[in-house]
Design an enzyme around this catalytic site. Structure first.
Site, short mmCIF file in Angstrom:
data_model
loop_
_atom_site.label_atom_id
_atom_site.label_comp_id
_atom_site.label_asym_id
_atom_site.label_seq_id
_atom_site.Cartn_x
_atom_site.Cartn_y
_atom_site.Cartn_z
N LEU A 74 1.18 -1.10 0.38
CA LEU A 74 -0.01 -0.02 -0.34
C LEU A 74 1.35 1.04 -0.65
CD1 LEU A 74 -2.46 -1.42 2.14
CD2 LEU A 74 -2.20 -1.73 0.35
N CYS A 75 2.28 0.71 -0.67
CA CYS A 75 2.49 2.10 -0.52
C CYS A 75 2.53 2.91 -1.72
CB CYS A 75 3.98 2.17 -0.31
SG CYS A 75 5.11 1.52 1.03
N HIS A 76 2.71 4.05 -1.73
CA HIS A 76 3.22 4.86 -3.36
C HIS A 76 4.61 5.17 -3.25
CE1 HIS A 76 -0.48 6.53 -0.12
NE2 HIS A 76 -1.08 7.03 -2.03
N MET A 112 8.77 4.12 4.89
CA MET A 112 8.89 2.99 4.62
C MET A 112 10.05 2.50 3.96
SD MET A 112 6.89 0.89 5.94
CE MET A 112 7.49 -0.02 5.87
N ASP A 127 24.16 -11.94 1.47
CA ASP A 127 24.61 -12.19 -0.34
C ASP A 127 25.92 -12.02 -0.97
OD1 ASP A 127 24.20 -13.53 -2.34
OD2 ASP A 127 24.14 -11.59 -3.42
#
Lengths: 272, 152
Positions: A74-76, A112, A127
């Site tokens: 739900l992030c823009h 976020m 990694d």
């Protein structure tokens, strides 16, 4: 407090930000990846098989910040104006601290993005180093501070202190409750006043409490007036240049005060 | 970006601080440092010592805010501020600001900025001890003017 990503029916939805005012938003997040001391040494020497680990992790973090909206439902999508990712090697704790900062002028916050940048930078470090150390752990990914927007500024250090203060207050109240009910009510409605340096010496007092109901206006100027009404020796607060801090942040006369705030008065500073 | 804030009674070693800042890094192109020392003359000519008081908690927070403001205004790699408190004698170092950047201009300007803001926003107070008595040092208008240069 409500969860803005849930609508009235409790369903997930994307918040419409079209009518929100643009403001400068900034967020800083940190995280940490623990590894064997030998792995950290290899990382420092640049001796790992996949090459320049930190440069790769930095680019990964920046790319991740830009693509946060593709990962978090739900992030823009945000036109970030700045993303930085930095690393601190910590030999004492055998870990790498990762810090990301995101900034933009926009209608929605960038927490976020900063958290995603830290997470992906940590994953990339894993990694790049996993050939020599599979036991690495990623932890303590957290927001450190954010500024701008309707919910205002937030910082972890301030928020933790406030939580501590509340817990402490709760403890005091619980003890006093048994002895003196009135005192509890008064404690909740008081300010702690502190005087520092020359002001403390002049007043012969370093700390006192002031009942909020004595304030004619709930701001710093109101605190000064209430003190002067209490005792004329406090008129020094209006006679000369006196600085004030509310909960340890410098403020001016028009700043609002709240119950249980600490208001400190002190002369102009002369450090350096 | 490294921000390092320290408020301490102990003396500091500028060489060690600088080495700490640049350890295992080769992306820093410039370090500008400022060291403030105790003078034996100030408001009176015979300062024997001074006592630096501060507001624990707020001091660290105010210094961190100043360093972060510098980071947002210039392209910097590190800002380190070490400020001493307690009793100091003439000649003693009081404050050390180190600013690291890729190119010198940012470091010069940011170091100047950090000191101007420190002088007007960080809660430290000096009390000077002289043969003719003790007194609290007054603020200087020139310090306020200097800090005002960065407000435009």
């Amino acid at each position: 407090m409500t969860l803005t990503h849930l609508n009235a029916r409790g369903e997930a939805h994307m918040v419409d930000v079209a009518d929100k005012r643009e403001s400068r938003r900034e967020a800083r997040a940190r995280g940490c990846i623990h590894m064997q001391p030998a792995t950290l040494a290899l990382l420092l020497e640049g001796g790992l098989p996949k090459g320049d680990v930190l440069a790769t992790a930095r680019i990964a973090g920046i790319l991740a910040a830009k693509r946060t909206h593709e990962l978090i439902p739900l992030c823009h999508a945000l036109p970030l104006s700045k993303v930085s990712v930095d690393f601190e090697m910590d030999e004492a704790q055998s870990c790498v601290h990762v810090e990301a900062m995101c900034r933009l002028n926009g209608r929605t916050g960038v927490e976020m993005e900063a958290l995603t940048a830290v997470s992906v930078a940590c994953l990339t470090l894993y990694d790049m180093c996993k050939a020599v150390d599979k036991g690495m752990t990623i932890d303590a990914i957290r927001l450190e501070e954010k500024s701008g927007g309707r919910s205002g500024d937030w910082s972890r250090s301030t928020s933790l202190e406030e939580t501590d203060a509340k817990r402490h207050d709760g403890f005091d109240v619980a003890i006093e409750d048994g002895e003196d009910g009135e005192k509890v009510a008064r404690d909740n409605g008081t300010l702690t006043i502190r005087f520092l340096a020359e002001l403390r010496e002049r007043l012969g007092q370093s700390e006192m409490s002031l009942a909020c109901d004595r304030l004619t206006s709930r701001d710093v100027a109101g605190v000064k007036r209430a003190l002067i009404a209490l005792d004329s020796r406090f008129s020094v607060l209006e006679e000369r240049r006196v600085l004030a801090a509310r909960n340890q942040v410098m403020v001016n006369d028009t700043t609002a005060v709240d119950e249980r705030d600490e208001i400190a008065f002190f002369p102009p500073v002369t450090g350096g | 970006m490294t921000v390092d804030i320290r408020v301490q009674e102990a003396a500091f070693d500028i060489g060690a601080e600088q080495q700490w800042l640049t350890r295992r890094r080769s992306d820093i192109g410039a370090i500008v440092s400022f060291t403030g020392l105790v003078r034996d003359f100030n408001e009176r000519p015979d300062v024997q010592s001074l006592t630096l008081e501060h507001f624990p908690g707020m001091t660290e927070r105010a210094l961190e805010a100043i360093a972060r403001e510098a980071l947002s205004r210039w392209d910097l790699q590190a800002v380190s501020v070490t400020h001493r408190v307690g009793r100091l004698r003439p000649g003693d170092p009081i404050v050390l600001v180190l600013v690291a950047s890729a190119h010198r201009r940012a470091a010069f300007e940011a170091c100047d900025f950090v000191m101007d803001y420190l002088k007007t926003r960080a809660p430290f107070w000096k009390k000077e001890h002289t043969a003719s008595g003790d007194y609290w040092v007054s603020e200087r208008q020139s310090d306020r003017d200097d800090a005002g240069r960065w407000e435009q």
